[in-house]
Scaffold this motif. Structure first.
Motif, PDB file in Angstrom:
ATOM      1  N   UNK A  12      30.379  47.104  38.801  1.00 16.84           N
ATOM      2  CA  UNK A  12      31.568  47.834  39.224  1.00 16.84           C
ATOM      3  C   UNK A  12      31.279  48.609  40.497  1.00 16.84           C
ATOM      4  N   UNK A  13      32.239  48.618  41.407  1.00 15.41           N
ATOM      5  CA  UNK A  13      32.064  49.348  42.659  1.00 15.41           C
ATOM      6  C   UNK A  13      33.394  49.947  43.089  1.00 15.41           C
ATOM      7  N   UNK A  15      39.663  48.531  31.538  1.00 18.03           N
ATOM      8  CA  UNK A  15      39.335  49.883  31.073  1.00 18.03           C
ATOM      9  C   UNK A  15      38.207  50.478  31.904  1.00 18.03           C
ATOM     10  N   UNK A  16      37.184  49.702  32.151  1.00 24.93           N
ATOM     11  CA  UNK A  16      36.033  50.249  32.878  1.00 24.93           C
ATOM     12  C   UNK A  16      36.331  50.467  34.354  1.00 24.93           C
ATOM     13  N   UNK A  17      37.221  49.669  34.921  1.00 26.83           N
ATOM     14  CA  UNK A  17      37.657  49.944  36.285  1.00 26.83           C
ATOM     15  C   UNK A  17      38.282  51.329  36.363  1.00 26.83           C
ATOM     16  N   UNK A  18      39.157  51.629  35.408  1.00 27.04           N
ATOM     17  CA  UNK A  18      39.826  52.929  35.419  1.00 27.04           C
ATOM     18  C   UNK A  18      38.856  54.058  35.075  1.00 27.04           C
ATOM     19  N   UNK A  19      37.951  53.804  34.139  1.00 26.25           N
ATOM     20  CA  UNK A  19      36.976  54.832  33.795  1.00 26.25           C
ATOM     21  C   UNK A  19      36.088  55.183  34.982  1.00 26.25           C
ATOM     22  N   UNK A  20      35.788  54.209  35.817  1.00 23.26           N
ATOM     23  CA  UNK A  20      34.919  54.455  36.958  1.00 23.26           C
ATOM     24  C   UNK A  20      35.462  55.547  37.869  1.00 23.26           C
ATOM     25  N   UNK A  21      36.776  55.605  38.009  1.00 19.34           N
ATOM     26  CA  UNK A  21      37.379  56.593  38.903  1.00 19.34           C
ATOM     27  C   UNK A  21      37.896  57.819  38.170  1.00 19.34           C
ATOM     28  N   UNK A  72      38.887  49.700  43.291  1.00 20.49           N
ATOM     29  CA  UNK A  72      37.838  49.515  42.298  1.00 20.49           C
ATOM     30  C   UNK A  72      37.695  48.025  42.047  1.00 20.49           C
ATOM     31  N   UNK A  73      36.460  47.538  42.009  1.00 22.56           N
ATOM     32  CA  UNK A  73      36.239  46.105  41.823  1.00 22.56           C
ATOM     33  C   UNK A  73      35.219  45.849  40.732  1.00 22.56           C
ATOM     34  N   UNK A  74      35.421  44.746  40.017  1.00 27.22           N
ATOM     35  CA  UNK A  74      34.439  44.248  39.057  1.00 27.22           C
ATOM     36  C   UNK A  74      33.969  42.893  39.551  1.00 27.22           C
ATOM     37  N   UNK A  75      32.662  42.731  39.656  1.00 26.64           N
ATOM     38  CA  UNK A  75      32.099  41.458  40.098  1.00 26.64           C
ATOM     39  C   UNK A  75      31.293  40.827  38.978  1.00 26.64           C
ATOM     40  N   UNK A  76      31.377  39.510  38.907  1.00 26.18           N
ATOM     41  CA  UNK A  76      30.516  38.733  38.036  1.00 26.18           C
ATOM     42  C   UNK A  76      29.739  37.807  38.955  1.00 26.18           C
ATOM     43  N   UNK A  77      28.468  38.116  39.160  1.00 26.00           N
ATOM     44  CA  UNK A  77      27.734  37.427  40.202  1.00 26.00           C
ATOM     45  C   UNK A  77      28.304  37.828  41.548  1.00 26.00           C
ATOM     46  N   UNK A  78      28.599  36.849  42.374  1.00 27.69           N
ATOM     47  CA  UNK A  78      29.162  37.135  43.699  1.00 27.69           C
ATOM     48  C   UNK A  78      30.681  37.194  43.690  1.00 27.69           C
ATOM     49  N   UNK A  79      31.308  36.857  42.566  1.00 26.05           N
ATOM     50  CA  UNK A  79      32.764  36.734  42.502  1.00 26.05           C
ATOM     51  C   UNK A  79      33.432  38.027  42.040  1.00 26.05           C
ATOM     52  N   UNK A  80      34.524  38.405  42.716  1.00 22.25           N
ATOM     53  CA  UNK A  80      35.373  39.502  42.255  1.00 22.25           C
ATOM     54  C   UNK A  80      36.252  38.962  41.138  1.00 22.25           C
ATOM     55  N   UNK A  81      36.108  39.516  39.936  1.00 22.23           N
ATOM     56  CA  UNK A  81      36.862  39.008  38.784  1.00 22.23           C
ATOM     57  C   UNK A  81      37.870  40.030  38.265  1.00 22.23           C
ATOM     58  N   UNK A  82      37.922  41.190  38.888  1.00 24.36           N
ATOM     59  CA  UNK A  82      38.907  42.188  38.497  1.00 24.36           C
ATOM     60  C   UNK A  82      38.976  43.261  39.568  1.00 24.36           C
ATOM     61  N   UNK A  83      40.176  43.809  39.754  1.00 22.49           N
ATOM     62  CA  UNK A  83      40.290  44.918  40.709  1.00 22.49           C
ATOM     63  C   UNK A  83      41.467  45.804  40.354  1.00 22.49           C
ATOM     64  N   UNK A  84      41.395  47.031  40.821  1.00 23.20           N
ATOM     65  CA  UNK A  84      42.486  47.983  40.685  1.00 23.20           C
ATOM     66  C   UNK A  84      42.622  48.726  42.001  1.00 23.20           C
ATOM     67  N   UNK A  85      43.844  48.786  42.522  1.00 22.49           N
ATOM     68  CA  UNK A  85      44.134  49.595  43.705  1.00 22.49           C
ATOM     69  C   UNK A  85      44.837  50.854  43.226  1.00 22.49           C
ATOM     70  N   UNK A  86      44.353  51.990  43.653  1.00 20.75           N
ATOM     71  CA  UNK A  86      44.939  53.241  43.215  1.00 20.75           C
ATOM     72  C   UNK A  86      45.221  54.178  44.366  1.00 20.75           C
ATOM     73  N   UNK A 136      27.935  53.568  36.309  1.00 18.35           N
ATOM     74  CA  UNK A 136      26.603  53.376  36.863  1.00 18.35           C
ATOM     75  C   UNK A 136      26.608  52.918  38.305  1.00 18.35           C
ATOM     76  N   UNK A 137      27.417  51.891  38.613  1.00 23.01           N
ATOM     77  CA  UNK A 137      27.456  51.372  39.973  1.00 23.01           C
ATOM     78  C   UNK A 137      28.082  52.376  40.921  1.00 23.01           C
ATOM     79  N   UNK A 138      29.120  53.075  40.432  1.00 17.11           N
ATOM     80  CA  UNK A 138      29.766  54.079  41.275  1.00 17.11           C
ATOM     81  C   UNK A 138      28.803  55.224  41.551  1.00 17.11           C
TER      82      UNK A 138
END
Length: 513
Positions: free
Chosen positions: A5-6, A105-111, A62-76, A238-240
Motif C-alpha cells: 500500500x502506498x 478497507x486497508x486503503x481507507x485505513x492507510x489514510x 491511495x494505491x494497492x499493488x500486487x507485484x508491479x500491478x496496481x490492483x486497487x486505488x482510492x482517490x480522496x 506499514x508502507x505509508x
C-alpha cells in the motif's frame, strides 16, 4: 496474497500511474444500467476526469499493488466544514480478481486510521465499498446520524466533485444521493445479502441513478477494537509509514534532530569497545543519513552502509560527498539482507533493533548481523531502554487485552519535528509486551497530514542479551547509556539512560530461523 500500500499527493501521480488507474477503472468498475443506451458495456473513465479529481491541493491517491500491478486505488479529498474536516473518497476501484481480500478497507485505513476529522465518507452503489468504510472507521453508517449532519455534507460535497451536488434523500431508514450516474444495480441485491450475513444493512434501497450516501462521524462511538484490528492497522499503514520515514529525510536536511548530533563521540566508544584496527571493514545496518558511517570513513575504515529508505540513502550519499569520504551505500532491508560476504565488524545503532512490532522481525535483524560476521568478528548495537520507557510513560496498559487503549494516546508530530519519541505524554507503554505505541502525524500530502499508529519494541539489558545469544553472538558489554555519553554506564532505571548499548563477538551459528 501480499499487497503493498502506498499514498501520494494527487498532483504527484505520474502519467504512467494515471494510465494504469484508467485501465483498472475501465476494466473493473462496473457496467452501464439497462436505462442507459450503453447498457451491457463497461463504464469507462477518462484521463481528464482523473485529472479533475487528482490535480488539486486537497487530493490524495491511495494505491494497492500486487507485484508491479496496481490492483486497487482510492482517490480522496479533504475539505474544511463548519465543524471540522470532511474526508471523502471520490473514486474507489478494486480489480475483480482481488476483491474480497480487504483491499478497500486497508486503503481507507492507510489514510484515516486515527484521524480526528469531523466526518469520513463516500458515495457508492457498491455495498462492499460501504462496508470497507465502516470497517476502516469502526463505525456504522446510520441514516439518522447522516440526516442530522446533512447540512454540513450538502455544503461541502459539491466542492469535492460535481456529481455530489445532486439531491440528497436521507431519513431514519434511507440515505442516498442522486448522482445521475446510471451504473448497473444488477448485482446489488446479492451484494447486500452477502454483506448482511453478519451485520444488518442500514442504508435502505437504491433507485435508478442513485448511490448510497455513506458517511460516518467523529461524534459516533467507535466499536471496540480487537487484536485483529490492530494487526490490520499496522499492516495497512506499514508502507505509508515507510513513505513518512522517507519524508523525514527531507525534513532533517536543515533541522538536525538532537539525537543525530553525537555521531563522533559515539563512534569513539564503538572503536574502543570493538578494538577496531585501522582499515577494518565495517557494515552499518540501518545507516539512516550515514552519520556513523561517515565518521568511520573519516577515520580510515572501509564502510558499507545499508538502509531501506532511498530518501535517507540519497541524503547520506550527498553528505558523504560533501565530507569527501567514500562509502559503499546499499539499498536493503536489515531483516533479510545478504551481501554474500563478511566484515570485520557490524554496527546497528539507534532504534533499528526494536523498530518492528513483531519480535520475529527484530530477531531477523540480529540474524542478518550475525550472517555478515565471521567467528570472532565484532558487533555493536543499541536499542531503546524498556525500563526507562515504562518509568517515564504517562499511559500504561495491556494493549493485547484492551486494544481500545490506543485511542487514548494523544496524536503528535514529535517524531517528525524533533525526533523526541521519549516525550512521556506522547506514548503508551505496554508493560506486558515491552511495546511502545504512539500516534504520529507525518508531513503533509497536499493538505492532508498522515496520522498513523506507530509501534516499536523496547528492551531490558537481559532481554537484549538473550536476543544476542539466540543469534550466535556473545555480548561482552551491555550498558544503559545516555545521549552523547556512551562511555559512561548508567543504572538501567536512570531516566537519562534512554538506550542500551551492546557490544561483543560472533561465537556460534545463529539459532534464529
Amino acid at each position: 496474497m501480499k499487497y503493498l500500500y502506498s499514498m501520494a499527493a494527487g498532483n504527484d501521480v505520474s502519467e504512467d500511474e494515471r494510465f494504469a488507474l484508467k485501465r483498472l477503472f475501465d476494466e473493473h468498475y462496473g457496467e452501464w444500467s439497462l436505462a442507459d443506451k450503453r447498457s451491457g458495456t463497461r463504464v469507462k473513465t477518462s484521463l481528464k476526469m482523473l485529472a479533475d479529481l487528482l490535480d488539486r491541493d486537497d487530493a490524495y491517491l491511495l494505491m494497492a499493488r500486487h507485484g508491479a500491478d496496481i490492483v486497487g486505488y482510492a482517490i480522496g479529498s479533504r475539505f474544511a466544514a463548519q465543524d471540522g474536516f470532511i474526508s471523502w473518497v471520490t473514486q474507489l476501484v478494486v480489480h475483480s480478481e482481488h476483491q474480497r481480500q480487504g483491499i478497500a478497507t486497508r486503503l481507507l485505513q492507510s489514510a484515516w486510521a486515527f484521524s480526528d476529522d469531523f466526518a469520513w465518507g463516500l458515495a457508492s452503489a457498491n455495498p462492499f465499498a460501504i462496508r470497507a468504510l465502516e470497517t476502516a472507521r469502526f463505525r456504522r453508517c446510520e441514516p439518522a446520524v447522516i440526516a442530522e449532519n446533512r447540512a454540513a455534507l450538502a455544503q461541502v460535497l459539491p466542492q469535492i466533485a460535481k456529481y455530489l451536488g445532486g439531491l440528497i434523500t436521507v431519513d431514519s431508514k434511507r440515505a442516498v444521493i442522486d448522482t445521475a450516474f446510471p451504473v448497473s444495480h444488477a448485482t446489488v441485491p446479492q451484494s447486500i445479502a452477502t454483506v448482511s450475513a453478519d451485520v444488518p444493512w442500514t442504508l435502505g434501497r437504491l433507485d435508478e441513478g442513485e448511490e448510497w450516501l455513506a458517511s460516518v462521524f467523529r461524534s459516533q462511538q467507535p466499536r471496540a477494537l480487537t487484536g485483529s484490528d490492530l494487526d490490520a492497522l499496522f499492516d495497512a499503514g506499514g508502507s505509508v509509514a515507510a513513505e513518512a520515514y522517507e519524508r523525514m529525510a527531507e525534513s532533517t536536511k536543515d533541522n538536525v534532530h538532537p539525537w543525530m548530533a553525537h555521531a563522533a563521540s559515539e563512534v569513539d566508544v564503538v572503536i574502543e569497545l570493538l578494538a577496531l584496527e585501522p582499515g577494518a571493514s565495517v557494515l552499518d545496518l540501518g545507516c539512516g543519513n550515514g552519520r556513523h558511517a561517515r565518521e568511520l570513513a573519516k577515520r580510515g575504515f572501509a564502510v558499507t552502509a545499508v538502509d531501506r529508505s532511498q530518501g535517507w540513502l540519497a541524503q547520506a550519499g550527498e553528505l558523504a560527498a560533501a565530507d569527501g569520504v567514500s562509502i559503499d551505500f546499499r539499498f536493503g532491508d536489515a531483516r533479510d539482507l545478504d551481501l554474500g560476504r563478511t566484515f570485520d565488524a557490524v554496527i546497528c545503532l539507534y532504534d533499528v533493533v526494536g523498530s518492528f512490532r513483531r519480535e520475529a522481525d527484530n530477531r531477523a535483524i540480529l540474524a542478518t548481523l550475525r550472517r555478515h560476521l565471521p567467528i570472532g568478528g565484532t558487533f555493536a548495537l543499541s536499542a531503546m531502554n524498556r525500563v526507562v520507557a515504562e518509568r517515564l510513560a504517562l499511559f500504561h496498559g495491556d494493549v493485547e487485552a484492551n486494544p481500545d487503549l490506543v485511542h487514548d494516546i494523544p496524536p503528535s508530530e514529535t517524531m517528525q519535528e524533533t525526533g523526541g519519541i521519549w516525550s512521556p505524554e506522547g506514548y503508551l507503554a505496554d508493560t506486558c509486551s515491552g511495546l511502545v505505541y504512539r500516534r504520529e502525524r507525518f508531513g503533509k500530502l497536499g493538505s492532508l497530514p498522515i496520522e498513523l499508529l506507530v509501534c516499536d519494541r523496547r528492551y531490558r539489558s537481559d532481554e537484549l542479551d538473550v536476543l544476542c545469544r539466540e543469534a550466535g553472538l556473545q555480548a561482552t558489554t551491555i550498558r544503559p547509556v545516555r545521549l552523547g555519553a556512551w562511555h559512561e554506564a548508567l543504572p538501567e532505571d536512570d531516566i537519562r539512560a534512554k538506550e542500551v548499548l551492546c557490544t561483543g563477538t560472533a561465537v556460534t551459528v545463529s539459532t534464529v530461523p
